[in-house]
Write a protein that holds these residues in place. Structure first.
Motif, mmCIF file in Angstrom:
data_model
loop_
_atom_site.group_PDB
_atom_site.id
_atom_site.type_symbol
_atom_site.label_atom_id
_atom_site.label_comp_id
_atom_site.label_asym_id
_atom_site.label_seq_id
_atom_site.Cartn_x
_atom_site.Cartn_y
_atom_site.Cartn_z
ATOM 1 N N CYS A 61 0.886 -1.361 -0.123
ATOM 2 C CA CYS A 61 0.037 -0.168 0.065
ATOM 3 C C CYS A 61 0.937 1.237 -0.057
ATOM 4 C CB CYS A 61 -0.820 0.015 1.227
ATOM 5 S SG CYS A 61 -0.061 0.403 2.974
ATOM 6 N N GLY A 62 2.168 1.100 0.298
ATOM 7 C CA GLY A 62 3.150 2.258 0.266
ATOM 8 C C GLY A 62 3.038 2.973 1.426
ATOM 9 N N HIS A 63 2.326 2.679 2.557
ATOM 10 C CA HIS A 63 2.369 3.300 3.838
ATOM 11 C C HIS A 63 3.869 3.214 4.368
ATOM 12 C CE1 HIS A 63 1.030 4.671 7.622
ATOM 13 N NE2 HIS A 63 1.484 3.681 8.301
ATOM 14 N N GLY A 64 4.182 4.484 4.785
ATOM 15 C CA GLY A 64 5.768 4.623 5.248
ATOM 16 C C GLY A 64 6.230 4.178 6.695
ATOM 17 N N ASP A 112 -1.518 -0.204 8.338
ATOM 18 C CA ASP A 112 -2.447 0.441 7.481
ATOM 19 C C ASP A 112 -3.324 -0.691 6.530
ATOM 20 O OD1 ASP A 112 -3.336 3.166 6.945
ATOM 21 O OD2 ASP A 112 -2.459 2.889 4.742
ATOM 22 N N CYS A 113 -2.470 -1.602 5.949
ATOM 23 C CA CYS A 113 -3.435 -2.311 5.093
ATOM 24 C C CYS A 113 -3.388 -3.703 5.780
ATOM 25 C CB CYS A 113 -2.728 -2.371 3.544
ATOM 26 S SG CYS A 113 -1.179 -3.241 3.424
ATOM 27 N N ALA A 114 -2.536 -4.114 7.047
ATOM 28 C CA ALA A 114 -2.566 -5.451 7.734
ATOM 29 C C ALA A 114 -1.840 -6.560 6.812
ATOM 30 C CB ALA A 114 -4.008 -5.813 7.797
ATOM 31 N N SER A 115 -0.946 -6.230 5.653
ATOM 32 C CA SER A 115 -0.119 -7.049 5.055
ATOM 33 C C SER A 115 1.181 -7.258 5.809
ATOM 34 C CB SER A 115 0.241 -6.448 3.876
ATOM 35 O OG SER A 115 -0.572 -6.122 2.778
ATOM 36 N N ARG A 116 1.655 -8.720 5.644
ATOM 37 C CA ARG A 116 2.925 -8.998 6.286
ATOM 38 C C ARG A 116 3.940 -9.316 4.886
ATOM 39 N NH1 ARG A 116 2.304 -10.506 11.538
ATOM 40 N NH2 ARG A 116 0.209 -10.800 12.431
ATOM 41 N N PHE A 117 5.086 -8.996 5.427
ATOM 42 C CA PHE A 117 6.157 -8.952 4.251
ATOM 43 C C PHE A 117 7.414 -9.349 4.912
ATOM 44 C CE2 PHE A 117 5.872 -4.614 4.945
ATOM 45 C CZ PHE A 117 6.933 -4.014 5.149
ATOM 46 N N THR A 118 8.517 -9.831 4.296
ATOM 47 C CA THR A 118 9.797 -10.126 4.757
ATOM 48 C C THR A 118 10.910 -9.083 3.920
ATOM 49 O OG1 THR A 118 9.189 -12.401 5.226
ATOM 50 C CG2 THR A 118 11.694 -12.048 5.228
ATOM 51 N N THR A 119 11.924 -8.870 4.682
ATOM 52 C CA THR A 119 12.916 -8.100 4.330
ATOM 53 C C THR A 119 14.211 -8.703 4.792
ATOM 54 O OG1 THR A 119 13.043 -6.375 6.284
ATOM 55 C CG2 THR A 119 11.751 -5.731 4.268
ATOM 56 N N PHE A 120 15.360 -8.494 4.184
ATOM 57 C CA PHE A 120 16.785 -9.176 4.437
ATOM 58 C C PHE A 120 17.491 -7.964 4.610
ATOM 59 C CE2 PHE A 120 14.456 -12.585 2.589
ATOM 60 C CZ PHE A 120 14.903 -13.492 3.433
#
Length: 152
Positions: free
Chosen positions: A6-9, A33-41
């Protein structure tokens, strides 16, 4: 970290842990904001690397491009993704410790060839066909012939 959906900062870190080979930190993130989950390294970068192409053009070292090249060579081969990740990490570490900030593509190509030769002969031939620019079937025959001679 900006949410890729969603681009939320302002995202939140829910979990952090090192990768299996301790070369990066894996972070599970949540976007309120959008309740999404993601992974970063997160990886340590010892120095900025530039790749010098055959035509003399310089471009920044692209770890993802190296990963894609290996993945293409190893497509449909019995090699796990984490093994490819370890090879990319190893090559990147070696490049960073060479002491040079500008690396010719030939050096990177030879490192990939060395890893593939020890890992999977089919992937080795696939990569070599692009890297060494095979044009005819006899180019494959000569290369595979050299492989057979080396194994004896």
């Amino acid at each position: 970290m900006r949410c890729p959906f969603c681009g939320h900062g302002d995202t939140q870190v829910k979990d952090s842990r090192p990768t299996e080979d301790n070369s990066a930190i894996r972070r599970r993130r949540y976007c309120p904001d959008c309740a999404s989950r993601f992974t970063t390294f997160e990886r340590v970068q010892l120095r900025e690397l530039a790749v010098i192409k055959k035509n003399g053009e310089k471009s920044p070292f692209d770890r993802d491009k190296l990963m894609r090249s290996l993945s293409i060579a190893l497509r449909k081969r019995p090699v796990e993704d984490d093994r490819i990740e370890r090879i990319v990490n190893s090559i990147q570490r070696r490049l960073e410790t060479l002491g040079e900030s500008e690396i010719p593509t030939k050096v990177i190509g030879e490192m990939v060839m060395d890893h593939l030769a020890n890992l999977d002969k089919v992937a080795y031939v696939r990569f070599a066909s692009v890297y060494r620019n095979f044009r005819e079937a006899k180019d494959f025959e000569e290369f595979v012939g050299q492989l057979s001679d080396d194994e004896r």
